[in-house]
Design an enzyme around this catalytic site. Sequence first.
Site, mmCIF file in Angstrom:
data_model
loop_
_atom_site.group_PDB
_atom_site.id
_atom_site.type_symbol
_atom_site.label_atom_id
_atom_site.label_comp_id
_atom_site.label_asym_id
_atom_site.label_seq_id
_atom_site.Cartn_x
_atom_site.Cartn_y
_atom_site.Cartn_z
ATOM 1 N N ASN A 133 0.869 -1.183 0.000
ATOM 2 C CA ASN A 133 0.000 0.000 0.000
ATOM 3 C C ASN A 133 0.903 1.229 0.000
ATOM 4 O OD1 ASN A 133 -1.804 2.055 0.504
ATOM 5 N ND2 ASN A 133 -2.240 1.462 2.624
ATOM 6 N N TRP A 134 1.014 1.844 -1.175
ATOM 7 C CA TRP A 134 1.934 2.977 -1.307
ATOM 8 C C TRP A 134 1.411 4.228 -0.604
ATOM 9 C CZ3 TRP A 134 4.020 3.319 -7.057
ATOM 10 C CH2 TRP A 134 4.758 2.159 -7.349
ATOM 11 N N HIS A 151 -9.512 0.991 4.817
ATOM 12 C CA HIS A 151 -8.242 1.217 5.528
ATOM 13 C C HIS A 151 -8.513 2.151 6.703
ATOM 14 C CE1 HIS A 151 -4.167 2.538 6.407
ATOM 15 N NE2 HIS A 151 -3.743 1.464 5.760
ATOM 16 N N GLY A 174 2.333 2.205 10.734
ATOM 17 C CA GLY A 174 3.267 3.320 10.566
ATOM 18 C C GLY A 174 3.933 3.744 11.858
ATOM 19 N N GLY A 176 2.708 -1.230 4.284
ATOM 20 C CA GLY A 176 2.703 0.207 3.983
ATOM 21 C C GLY A 176 4.110 0.693 3.695
#
Length: 250
Positions: free
Chosen positions: A9-10, A94, A171, A230
């Site tokens: 997932n960019w 998401h 993240g 990610g």
Amino acid sequence: MRRKMVAGNWKMHGSLAANEVLLGDLTAASARLTCDVVVCVPFPYLAQAQRRLAGSAIGLGAQDCSVHEQGAYTGEVSVAMLHEFSCGHVIVGHSERRAYHGETDSAVAAKAQRVLASGMTPIVCVGETLQQRERDETEAVVGMQLDAILHLLGDRMHDLILAYEPVWAIGTGRTASPQQAQDVHAFIRQRAQRHCQGAARTRILYGGSVKSANAVELFAQPDIDGGLIGGASLNAVEFLAIADAASAAT
Ligand code: PEP
């Protein structure tokens, strides 16, 4: 037997120049991979990625879609448009969409239904916040998010992909331990199987600070069928090492 999968997932990263390099590095190495690999790129880069991935084993995906079929919805992108660019997968629900764009469980389920109806595969994300985990609400929250999907698509569970992504691990560099992740994956599978026996075949990806250093242990868990990646998906060497771990576990 569920084939392992790694989906990148960019998010809102990339540029035409940087994508050329990243996609070139991925396609050059793709022949060695024996798991499914997909990259979910920002909408403006779909055409570039479609061209660069053509003929390779790496699939193309999007990060969201409109809940509407077509019409006066400024800024929205329909599933039919994504299909035209050879997208095979679309991430829906998401946690960043849920948190920053107010997406409800029922909107996420409706999007997943649209994706399926257009012949693509939704990657449906569920997961609890840190506060919810600390209050011991993980199963209640994830169960409710899942129930919205089961309510609408209970008989199609084998056709979609689920991704358990604890919000506190996305993240942050803080990963769920393999056992913590496995426990929630097993809970998801059992609950889904109560509605649809086919859920034994549903792939459940884990997402949240997956890197090459923790991928092997995570992918060794019986109900973890790969990863939604990610940050690490923006680095070809790291993403390929994660895909190697998934291939080895397949
Ligand atoms: C994600 O955005 O889906 C994700 C899992 O991000 P990261 O791997 O950077 O935690």
